[in-house]
Design an enzyme around this catalytic site. Structure first.
Site: not given
Length: 799
Positions: A516, A629
């Site tokens: 993200e 991530q």
């Protein structure tokens, strides 16, 4: 304190972030029971964290671990999976297709509170003279137990014992046993058992932290009706906007030889049953409090009240003793199938069991609902469902509790019509599942890190395919799963295109992958690879139906309008998926432009600036090579058969230094891949990150609830990482890599109705068939058939 839970002796772990370098296992200050987390001294300083660690739940009902007396508390709460309030999302500048309605899990009617008065003076923990204190989360009994000995100013010694349970057997039931006695005198006790709703006030803290719940301004639950009779009371409320109706009831049993009286009061938002006792030294007063929770969007209030009363009546007939026994029996079965035994230190063993217990609590009775990112232990992330369930939680359930895994996949199938509607709203064919939701409607107000994460479709069918391969449940595939495959394949076919500029490669533009910190890009590697798996899976499923289940194929055509020509389109898109390799470095680019960006200087970033999302504008992050991530590394695990060993190592070496520890979703995946590519110490460090994310409060946000994805990821790091299990198609293989400091690792798996045990030690690995007639497995490069009463033993070999 026993082990790595929240105690005074190790309280500093909650007062500051764990160092970003190596995370060490907790020091064994006290003897550790690997089946219990205990505190031996009361402190209110870390109440928010303790309330999360000691939360109980069953996947439907969750109670925060705040104390029975009601104070001091930080974030007391009771939550029901799927019970939410909706609210309009307000944008400064709106646009077509933005999510319109927010959803937040509601802190519902609280029945945990039981107040104690001694000689008319309130028992207040913050001011009491505590002589003895012990509070225990028992992972085998499934209870939260507490014993206290305190002395009043008059010198009277009062013993208090409580036991709390959220039933795994009876979905709507919670139970509290409350026993008080005086040791050295006579005393007058008043025990007030309460049931009440509170104003749903906004949480204190950082308003810019998207991980937290924003809460509500004012009361959410509006009173509908109430009823009381004797020791029983039921309150019924309805949410203002979502129009969900909740009935909560309480009932009581008393056991004592002391004389007592009682009276009850019941209003719109509060009910109370008060007992007055005159007790001598040998006259304990024991109160058993039964709590029942039922909610619905359709059932009338009176019907829900009747359901709550029936639950109370039936469980009073069963009795508390038998209910506690049932709880233990249910957990015995869970641990028999799902335990992972580590011969390497009780602190680590305790941490692992705590994580497995959290997954169990978040899923076992979640029928009809998903898995909130925090389970039912807090309001973090608004109680929303993400991809966490399919990618991080379902692997554990697929191999240890396939029935629960099936329930969660069935829940996604029930969302399919809403997903179809969402796809149409965005101009696509097929179905697009919401990135974050409770009701099935997209609730992500920031589309760049929400709706753009189209990979949610591929994640769901990836888990579905793993479930069918591991369980052999072809009925589920035919009746529900095939429809999911078809509609998600259509989404990818519509979203992507064959690019002439890229030699006719199938490209997927304008998406966000798992990372993200890199949003709305072209050809995110993870997304493209998972879309490819989705398309190929859809082809395989339809062909399976054609050859083996023609009646089900006809049903599929009727439900979806499937045309045979679609198969060739999907196959061609999968075969021509744009998956480039950088010619200069040999790296698989995270997206078309990632390698052209400036590298973020992680070494020069002060620790207090993490997580980056709280200190830098998204555009700053989007311009750099910095990863929240695991993205390409995640792809190397999930579709590892598409990478060579050399490619995995090369990519890991490149992407690992760019990956911050800003997300609890990464550590378990980094551990698995680090183990595979030959970095055992790094694999162990990342494993500890995952295993201790809650007990050591590594992210500094355990107050908002446990990290269910990381809890499931802990099992993945053990089994896929150190156990080296891979499950491509129907082949199950193992490449054990036992950590250097451990003497052994043992786990059990269920495969197509058969159960096996894998037992690793320093000399080798033993495979045993616990149930079944035999199955084919692979140890490293050697295929073998595991048969009943014929364990297979393989000596340890160096890589």
């Amino acid at each position: 304190m026993s082990g790595p839970g929240p105690t005074d002796a190790e309280a500093t772990r909650f007062s500051r972030p764990v160092p970003r370098a190596r995370i060490h296992p907790p020091v064994d200050v006290f003897p550790i029971d690997a089946w219990k987390l205990e505190t031996t001294r009361f402190t209110g300083r870390f109440a928010p964290q303790v309330e999360t660690i000691y939360a109980l739940g069953n996947g439907y009902l969750g109670l925060r671990g705040d104390i029975e007396e009601g104070a001091p508390t930080a974030q007391p709460g009771v939550f029901l999976n799927g019970f939410y309030e909706s609210w309009p999302i307000v944008y400064g500048e709106s646009a077509y297709g933005f999510a319109r309605t927010g959803q937040t899990i509601v802190n519902v009617t609280d029945g945990k509170v039981i107040k104690l008065y001694v000689d008319d003076e309130p028992f207040e923990l913050a001011n009491a003279n505590i002589l003895e204190w012990r509070r225990t989360l028992d992972l085998r009994a499934g209870t939260l137990d507490r014993t206290i000995l305190f002395e009043t100013p008059a010198g009277k010694q009062i013993a208090l014992a409580t036991r709390r349970m959220v039933s795994f057997t009876h979905r709507h039931l919670a139970l509290i046993s409350y026993e008080v006695s005086v040791r050295n005198a006579t005393a007058h006790f008043t025990v007030a058992s309460e049931l009440f709703t509170r104003r749903a006030e906004a949480e204190d803290g950082d308003d810019d932290d998207p991980r937290r719940s924003s809460g509500f301004d004012g009361r959410v639950l509006e009173p509908v009706c109430q009823r009381a009779e004797g020791r029983r009371a039921v309150l019924v409320h309805r949410t203002r906007n979502s129009r969900l109706t909740l009935a909560c009831g309480m009932d009581h049993e008393v056991a004592t030889e002391a004389p007592f009286s009682e009276h009850a009061e019941c209003g719109e938002n509060r009910a109370e049953v008060v007992f007055s006792i005159d007790a001598g030294p040998e006259q304990p007063f024991q109160l058993t409090k039964y709590l029942a929770y039922h909610f619905s969007g359709e059932a009338p209030a009176e019907e829900l009240a009747a359901r709550a009363e029936r639950t109370l009546r039936r469980n009073r007939e069963i009795g508390a003793q038998r209910l506690f026994e049932e709880q233990r029996e249910r957990l015995d079965d869970f641990w028999e199938h799902g335990d992972v035994e580590i011969r390497g230190g009780p602190a680590i063993q305790q941490s692992v069991r705590f994580n497995l217990f959290q997954v169990f609590q978040a899923t076992v009775r979640s029928e009809g609902y998903g898995v909130p990112a925090k389970g039912l232990s807090g309001q973090g992330y608004e109680g929303h469902y993400f991809w966490d369930a399919e990618i991080y939680v379902l692997p554990y359930l697929i191999y240890t509790a396939p029935r629960v895994a099936r329930n969660l996949l069935q829940f996604r199938y029930r969302m399919l019509d809403q997903a179809r509607e969402r796809a149409r709203e965005l101009g696509h064919r097929g179905a697009l599942f919401p990135w974050r939701t409770i009701s099935g409607e997209e609730a992500s107000a920031y589309y760049a890190a929400g709706t753009a994460q189209y990979h949610i479709d591929a994640d769901i069918v990836y888990a579905l395919r793993k479930y069918v391969q591991a369980s052999g449940d072809m009925r589920f595939l035919c009746e529900s799963g095939a429809e999911l495959f078809v509609e998600t394949a259509r989404l990818w076919m519509d979203l992507g295109f064959f690019s002439e500029q890229k030699g006719g490669a199938f490209c997927i533009n304008g998406v966000t992958g798992p990372d993200e910190y890199t949003a709305v890009v072209d050809n995110n590697r993870y997304t493209n690879m998972m879309a490819r798996e989705n398309l190929l899976g859809a082809v395989a499923v339809v062909e399976t139906l054609r050859h083996r289940y023609p009646d089900d194929l006809r049903d599929l055509v009727r439900k979806t309008g499937f045309e045979a020509s679609e198969l060739e389109q999907w196959r061609r898109a999968a075969e021509r998926m744009h998956l480039p390799v950088d010619e200069k470095t040999g790296i698989h680019p995270q997206d078309d432009d990632f390698l052209e960006k400036e590298v973020w200087d992680c070494a020069a970033t002060p620790p207090e600036k993490y997580p980056l999302l709280l200190h830098y504008h998204p555009l700053v992050l989007y311009r750099h090579q910095v990863i929240k991530q695991a993205d390409v590394v995640m792809a190397m695990f999930l579709v590892g058969h598409e990478f060579s060993a050399e490619e995995k190592k090369r990519n890991f070496d490149y992407y690992d230094p760019l990956t911050t520890r800003d997300s609890s979703l990464s550590s378990c995946i980094q551990s698995i891949v680090a183990s595979e590519v030959g970095y055992p110490e790094k694999a162990f460090d990342y494993f500890l990150d995952a295993a201790l994310v809650d007990l050591a409060d590594i992210g500094g946000n355990v107050t908002d609830g446990v990290h269910i994805a990381s809890a499931g990821g802990t099992w993945m790091a053990l089994v896929y990482g150190f156990g080296g299990m891979r499950d491509h198609e129907r082949e199950i293989s193992f490449h054990p890599r036992l950590p250097a400091d451990w003497e052994g690792l043992r786990f059990r798996l269920e495969l197509r109705g058969q159960r096996i045990e894998v037992d690793m030690d320093r000399e080798g690995t033993t495979y045993r068939l616990l149930e079944g007639s035999g199955l084919l497995l692979r140890h490293e490069d050697e295929e073998f058939r595991l048969l009943p009463d014929e364990p297979a033993r393989f000596p340890t070999t160096s890589d």
